[in-house]
Motif scaffolding. Structure first.
Motif, PDB file in Angstrom:
ATOM      1  N   THR A   5     -24.653  -3.840 -61.215  1.00  0.00           N
ATOM      2  CA  THR A   5     -25.851  -4.155 -61.976  1.00  0.00           C
ATOM      3  C   THR A   5     -26.000  -3.149 -63.117  1.00  0.00           C
ATOM      4  O   THR A   5     -25.875  -1.950 -62.896  1.00  0.00           O
ATOM      5  CB  THR A   5     -27.088  -4.073 -61.054  1.00  0.00           C
ATOM      6  OG1 THR A   5     -26.897  -4.980 -59.979  1.00  0.00           O
ATOM      7  CG2 THR A   5     -28.358  -4.435 -61.796  1.00  0.00           C
ATOM      8  N   GLU A 131     -23.361 -15.607 -63.570  1.00  0.00           N
ATOM      9  CA  GLU A 131     -23.565 -15.745 -62.113  1.00  0.00           C
ATOM     10  C   GLU A 131     -23.888 -17.172 -61.678  1.00  0.00           C
ATOM     11  O   GLU A 131     -24.930 -17.427 -61.081  1.00  0.00           O
ATOM     12  CB  GLU A 131     -24.657 -14.798 -61.639  1.00  0.00           C
ATOM     13  CG  GLU A 131     -24.186 -13.365 -61.663  1.00  0.00           C
ATOM     14  CD  GLU A 131     -25.103 -12.458 -60.864  1.00  0.00           C
ATOM     15  OE1 GLU A 131     -25.335 -12.773 -59.690  1.00  0.00           O
ATOM     16  OE2 GLU A 131     -25.570 -11.471 -61.418  1.00  0.00           O
ATOM     17  N   ALA A 134     -24.473 -17.764 -57.651  1.00  0.00           N
ATOM     18  CA  ALA A 134     -25.515 -17.087 -56.873  1.00  0.00           C
ATOM     19  C   ALA A 134     -26.566 -18.118 -56.479  1.00  0.00           C
ATOM     20  O   ALA A 134     -27.039 -18.879 -57.315  1.00  0.00           O
ATOM     21  CB  ALA A 134     -26.148 -15.969 -57.694  1.00  0.00           C
ATOM     22  N   HIS A 163     -20.624 -11.319 -58.628  1.00  0.00           N
ATOM     23  CA  HIS A 163     -20.613 -10.089 -57.826  1.00  0.00           C
ATOM     24  C   HIS A 163     -19.665 -10.247 -56.649  1.00  0.00           C
ATOM     25  O   HIS A 163     -19.478  -9.331 -55.866  1.00  0.00           O
ATOM     26  CB  HIS A 163     -22.006  -9.793 -57.271  1.00  0.00           C
ATOM     27  CG  HIS A 163     -22.943  -9.270 -58.301  1.00  0.00           C
ATOM     28  ND1 HIS A 163     -22.640  -8.179 -59.074  1.00  0.00           N
ATOM     29  CD2 HIS A 163     -24.168  -9.678 -58.690  1.00  0.00           C
ATOM     30  CE1 HIS A 163     -23.642  -7.950 -59.894  1.00  0.00           C
ATOM     31  NE2 HIS A 163     -24.579  -8.845 -59.689  1.00  0.00           N
TER      32      HIS A 163
ATOM     33  N   GLN B  81     -36.489 -14.334 -53.921  1.00  0.00           N
ATOM     34  CA  GLN B  81     -35.123 -14.109 -54.387  1.00  0.00           C
ATOM     35  C   GLN B  81     -35.040 -13.190 -55.602  1.00  0.00           C
ATOM     36  O   GLN B  81     -34.173 -12.330 -55.678  1.00  0.00           O
ATOM     37  CB  GLN B  81     -34.532 -15.487 -54.749  1.00  0.00           C
ATOM     38  CG  GLN B  81     -33.056 -15.477 -55.003  1.00  0.00           C
ATOM     39  CD  GLN B  81     -32.526 -16.866 -55.352  1.00  0.00           C
ATOM     40  OE1 GLN B  81     -32.564 -17.302 -56.491  1.00  0.00           O
ATOM     41  NE2 GLN B  81     -32.035 -17.579 -54.356  1.00  0.00           N
ATOM     42  N   ASN B  82     -35.958 -13.375 -56.542  1.00  0.00           N
ATOM     43  CA  ASN B  82     -35.825 -12.707 -57.836  1.00  0.00           C
ATOM     44  C   ASN B  82     -36.535 -11.356 -57.840  1.00  0.00           C
ATOM     45  O   ASN B  82     -37.766 -11.292 -57.759  1.00  0.00           O
ATOM     46  CB  ASN B  82     -36.405 -13.611 -58.927  1.00  0.00           C
ATOM     47  CG  ASN B  82     -36.071 -13.110 -60.309  1.00  0.00           C
ATOM     48  OD1 ASN B  82     -35.715 -11.946 -60.485  1.00  0.00           O
ATOM     49  ND2 ASN B  82     -36.186 -13.982 -61.291  1.00  0.00           N
ATOM     50  N   GLU B  84     -37.222  -9.484 -60.176  1.00  0.00           N
ATOM     51  CA  GLU B  84     -38.013  -9.223 -61.389  1.00  0.00           C
ATOM     52  C   GLU B  84     -39.440  -9.764 -61.301  1.00  0.00           C
ATOM     53  O   GLU B  84     -40.261  -9.427 -62.154  1.00  0.00           O
ATOM     54  CB  GLU B  84     -37.332  -9.859 -62.612  1.00  0.00           C
ATOM     55  CG  GLU B  84     -35.878  -9.475 -62.815  1.00  0.00           C
ATOM     56  CD  GLU B  84     -35.690  -7.976 -63.018  1.00  0.00           C
ATOM     57  OE1 GLU B  84     -36.598  -7.344 -63.585  1.00  0.00           O
ATOM     58  OE2 GLU B  84     -34.648  -7.451 -62.596  1.00  0.00           O
ATOM     59  N   GLY B 136     -31.597  -3.579 -58.963  1.00  0.00           N
ATOM     60  CA  GLY B 136     -32.079  -4.786 -58.297  1.00  0.00           C
ATOM     61  C   GLY B 136     -32.400  -4.550 -56.832  1.00  0.00           C
ATOM     62  O   GLY B 136     -33.430  -4.990 -56.324  1.00  0.00           O
ATOM     63  N   GLU B 159     -33.799 -15.718 -49.202  1.00  0.00           N
ATOM     64  CA  GLU B 159     -32.591 -15.414 -49.989  1.00  0.00           C
ATOM     65  C   GLU B 159     -32.800 -14.156 -50.827  1.00  0.00           C
ATOM     66  O   GLU B 159     -32.471 -14.111 -52.016  1.00  0.00           O
ATOM     67  CB  GLU B 159     -32.196 -16.608 -50.875  1.00  0.00           C
ATOM     68  CG  GLU B 159     -31.779 -17.829 -50.060  1.00  0.00           C
ATOM     69  CD  GLU B 159     -31.218 -18.947 -50.938  1.00  0.00           C
ATOM     70  OE1 GLU B 159     -30.405 -18.639 -51.809  1.00  0.00           O
ATOM     71  OE2 GLU B 159     -31.607 -20.104 -50.727  1.00  0.00           O
ATOM     72  N   ALA B 162     -29.679 -12.802 -52.729  1.00  0.00           N
ATOM     73  CA  ALA B 162     -28.796 -13.723 -53.475  1.00  0.00           C
ATOM     74  C   ALA B 162     -28.437 -13.217 -54.872  1.00  0.00           C
ATOM     75  O   ALA B 162     -27.347 -13.450 -55.358  1.00  0.00           O
ATOM     76  CB  ALA B 162     -29.434 -15.112 -53.573  1.00  0.00           C
ATOM     77  N   LEU B 163     -29.368 -12.521 -55.525  1.00  0.00           N
ATOM     78  CA  LEU B 163     -29.123 -12.126 -56.918  1.00  0.00           C
ATOM     79  C   LEU B 163     -28.688 -10.671 -57.052  1.00  0.00           C
ATOM     80  O   LEU B 163     -28.610 -10.147 -58.154  1.00  0.00           O
ATOM     81  CB  LEU B 163     -30.383 -12.366 -57.753  1.00  0.00           C
ATOM     82  CG  LEU B 163     -30.862 -13.819 -57.808  1.00  0.00           C
ATOM     83  CD1 LEU B 163     -32.120 -13.942 -58.647  1.00  0.00           C
ATOM     84  CD2 LEU B 163     -29.773 -14.724 -58.361  1.00  0.00           C
ATOM     85  N   LEU B 164     -28.401 -10.003 -55.926  1.00  0.00           N
ATOM     86  CA  LEU B 164     -28.086  -8.570 -55.987  1.00  0.00           C
ATOM     87  C   LEU B 164     -26.588  -8.319 -55.936  1.00  0.00           C
ATOM     88  O   LEU B 164     -25.821  -9.144 -55.450  1.00  0.00           O
ATOM     89  CB  LEU B 164     -28.748  -7.851 -54.806  1.00  0.00           C
ATOM     90  CG  LEU B 164     -30.264  -8.039 -54.674  1.00  0.00           C
ATOM     91  CD1 LEU B 164     -30.776  -7.310 -53.447  1.00  0.00           C
ATOM     92  CD2 LEU B 164     -30.980  -7.551 -55.929  1.00  0.00           C
ATOM     93  N   ASP B 165     -26.170  -7.145 -56.434  1.00  0.00           N
ATOM     94  CA  ASP B 165     -24.759  -6.775 -56.294  1.00  0.00           C
ATOM     95  C   ASP B 165     -24.526  -6.282 -54.852  1.00  0.00           C
ATOM     96  O   ASP B 165     -25.480  -6.125 -54.082  1.00  0.00           O
ATOM     97  CB  ASP B 165     -24.336  -5.759 -57.375  1.00  0.00           C
ATOM     98  CG  ASP B 165     -25.099  -4.457 -57.308  1.00  0.00           C
ATOM     99  OD1 ASP B 165     -25.718  -4.170 -56.262  1.00  0.00           O
ATOM    100  OD2 ASP B 165     -25.067  -3.706 -58.297  1.00  0.00           O
ATOM    101  N   PRO B 166     -23.250  -6.093 -54.455  1.00  0.00           N
ATOM    102  CA  PRO B 166     -22.973  -5.795 -53.041  1.00  0.00           C
ATOM    103  C   PRO B 166     -23.742  -4.579 -52.511  1.00  0.00           C
ATOM    104  O   PRO B 166     -24.252  -4.605 -51.387  1.00  0.00           O
ATOM    105  CB  PRO B 166     -21.467  -5.529 -53.024  1.00  0.00           C
ATOM    106  CG  PRO B 166     -20.933  -6.290 -54.181  1.00  0.00           C
ATOM    107  CD  PRO B 166     -22.003  -6.255 -55.238  1.00  0.00           C
ATOM    108  N   ALA B 167     -23.863  -3.535 -53.329  1.00  0.00           N
ATOM    109  CA  ALA B 167     -24.603  -2.348 -52.884  1.00  0.00           C
ATOM    110  C   ALA B 167     -26.069  -2.699 -52.654  1.00  0.00           C
ATOM    111  O   ALA B 167     -26.678  -2.304 -51.654  1.00  0.00           O
ATOM    112  CB  ALA B 167     -24.464  -1.231 -53.916  1.00  0.00           C
TER     113      ALA B 167
END
Lengths: 241, 272
Positions: A5, A131, A134, A163, B81-82, B84, B136, B159, B162-167
């Motif tokens: 990110t 993405e 996703a 990702h 999910q989001n 933001e 995120g 979910e 769903a919108l996050l990176d693996p970390a």
């Protein structure tokens, strides 16, 4: 295109798609070189499609039909209904069931599918996707990959952000971004052989890559990136109790 | 315990949720999977009380939620999910204080809740940070802290990774598991089975109905249920199955770490 990110994936993708002007450097698209998107002839810009990360940010029409038909009408193309029907069926949304629904009333995954349909409906030669998978369920992801592969086979250029490195491993080339720089730009096998670098910058390598990485410390084992090939290689190269 | 009993939601003759019964016990991790448009988010909105069921009832701690007093709603939090769209303030600790302030709690109590909530999600050290400077995963953890400030007994995650990176995915899942150990009941919606191998119970939905309930291991071995829920079998599970057939069993719940440990124990025909 992969990266943690904030690594600059979305920004680079938007520059590629002529949505953002770079503050330095130039972009070449076919025979046109440009710094400001308006330097790119309109007929070339119409050959680029971009699907945003948050579909709900790009919807404005009252029905799914009008949403998907927008570009077709705007570009003055013929056969509006045929094109909309084909685009919706391609993303797995039955035309009659969805055409009159409000895009805002759909589930998260269905919204993503409508956003994709609204771009593939004008059959762009360059398709940039931020993405796209996703929020799609597993079966929809597979259907989407299969479609993407057929699209590529028609000579189209596809750039997609993800990702999920298992997904990136299916592409012809992988771009790895970290803090605004291109760390790798190479074949998936070469990129994913740097398993420890991937982890250091917060990416999770494909499981197959991690397995190969461990086994190559022990002896002869081939580079494979997908699980079916990994299982075949394990069968052949490993000693079983 | 949240008990969803024969709940339906019909809009314009279409049953979006159709006779669903599920339980979300305190201190347990309950998983919910299903394809896009299966009714998962609508079920969460019904449980939270954002929409009223057409039929059936939702019983929370023994009392029907229909016509329940306002503070009833505070027992259940939802993480969307989001990352933001769930944060109201511009600084981390102010965002967590927003909920308790609106309950009219004394200043000392607000401060106590902010501290405890931020410590539980691991953001206490970042309490003075501007929200826009968070990743995120950190934003999702802040959303969780905002809910914890209201002392919920149950949190529903729609979910949320769903919108996050693996970390970021790992951070949020680990936070949810911490809350389960604290006694909170978690309902976790996802398309990624790797996140729910350790769940106490798993439900799968299709076309508004529950089509499977049982353990994650049972779900994984039921190909018809997997198909109905439109989920993919994770590579970790396929490799674990392959290893088990070869006499090298991987301990349940399957994790990438556990699979790799077994791989490390293998010998190759041509060793270096």
């Amino acid at each position: 295109m992969v990266g943690h990110t904030g690594s600059g994936k979305t920004t680079l993708a938007q520059v590629m798609a002529a949505l953002l002007p770079p503050t330095g450097g130039k972009v070449r698209l076919w025979d046109s070189e440009w710094t400001y998107p308006r330097e790119l002839p309109l007929e070339l810009r119409r050959r680029i499609g971009f699907v945003f990360q948050f579909p709900e940010h790009q919807f404005f029409a009252e029905t799914v039909f009008d949403e998907v038909a927008y570009a077709v009408r705007n570009f003055g193309l013929d056969n509006v209904e045929g094109r909309v029907r084909a685009a919706l069926e391609t993303v797995g949304l039955p035309f009659m069931q969805f055409k009159d629904r409000s895009p805002f009333s759909l589930s998260g995954g269905e919204k993503r599918k409508v956003a994709l349909a609204s771009v593939i409906v004008f059959d762009p030669d360059v398709l940039v996707l931020d993405e796209p998978s996703a929020g799609l369920d597993g079966e929809s992801k597979v259907e989407f990959w299969n479609w993407l592969w057929r699209y590529r086979a028609r000579g189209k250029t596809v750039v997609f952000i993800t990702h999920w490195l298992e997904e990136a491993a299916r592409s012809d080339k992988v771009i790895v971004l970290s803090a605004g720089h291109v760390l790798f730009y190479d074949d998936p096998v070469k990129v994913f052989s740097h398993a420890s670098t991937m982890k250091r910058i917060g990416l999770e390598p494909p499981l197959a890559a991690e397995v190969v990485y461990e086994l190559q410390k022990k002896g002869t084992f081939p580079w494979v990136l997908d699980l079916d090939k990994l299982l075949e290689a394990l069968e052949e190269y490993a000693l079983w109790p | 315990m949240i008990e969803v009993r024969d709940v339906s939601l019909v809009i314009q003759d279409r049953a979006i949720v159709d006779g669903v019964s599920i339980d979300v016990p305190e201190g347990q991790f309950t998983a919910l999977v299903g394809g896009n448009g299966a009714g998962k988010t609508t079920l969460i909105r019904l449980i939270k009380g954002i929409v009223v069921p057409s039929a059936g009832q939702i019983v929370v701690d023994g009392t029907s939620s229909l016509g329940a007093p306002r503070d009833f709603a505070l027992r259940i939090g939802v993480v969307f999910q989001n990352p933001e769209t769930q944060i109201v303030a511009s600084v981390v600790d102010e965002d967590v204080a927003f909920g308790p302030e609106n309950l009219g709690l004394p200043t000392a109590e607000i401060a106590r809740r902010v501290e405890r909530s931020l410590k539980l999600v691991g953001l206490w050290d970042l309490r003075h940070r501007p929200v826009h400077a968070l990743s995120g995963g950190q934003k999702q953890r802040l959303a969780i802290a905002g809910i914890l400030g209201l002392h919920p007994k149950y949190i529903l995650f729609d979910e949320a990774t769903a919108l996050l990176d693996p970390a970021g995915k790992r951070e949020v899942l680990d936070t949810a598991l911490t809350l389960v150990r604290e006694g909170i009941g978690v309902l976790w919606v996802t398309h990624d089975l790797r996140e729910v191998f350790g769940a106490h119970k798993l439900y799968a939905m299709m076309n508004g109905r529950v089509v499977f309930q049982g353990s994650p291991a049972e779900f994984l071995s039921s190909s018809s249920s997997l198909k109905a829920a439109r989920v993919l079998v994770p590579d970790e599970a396929r490799l674990a199955q392959f290893l088990e057939n070869k006499g090298v069993a991987v301990e349940w719940p399957i994790t990438r770490q556990r699979v790799l440990e077994r791989i490390k124990s293998l010998s190759l025909k041509t060793s270096s």
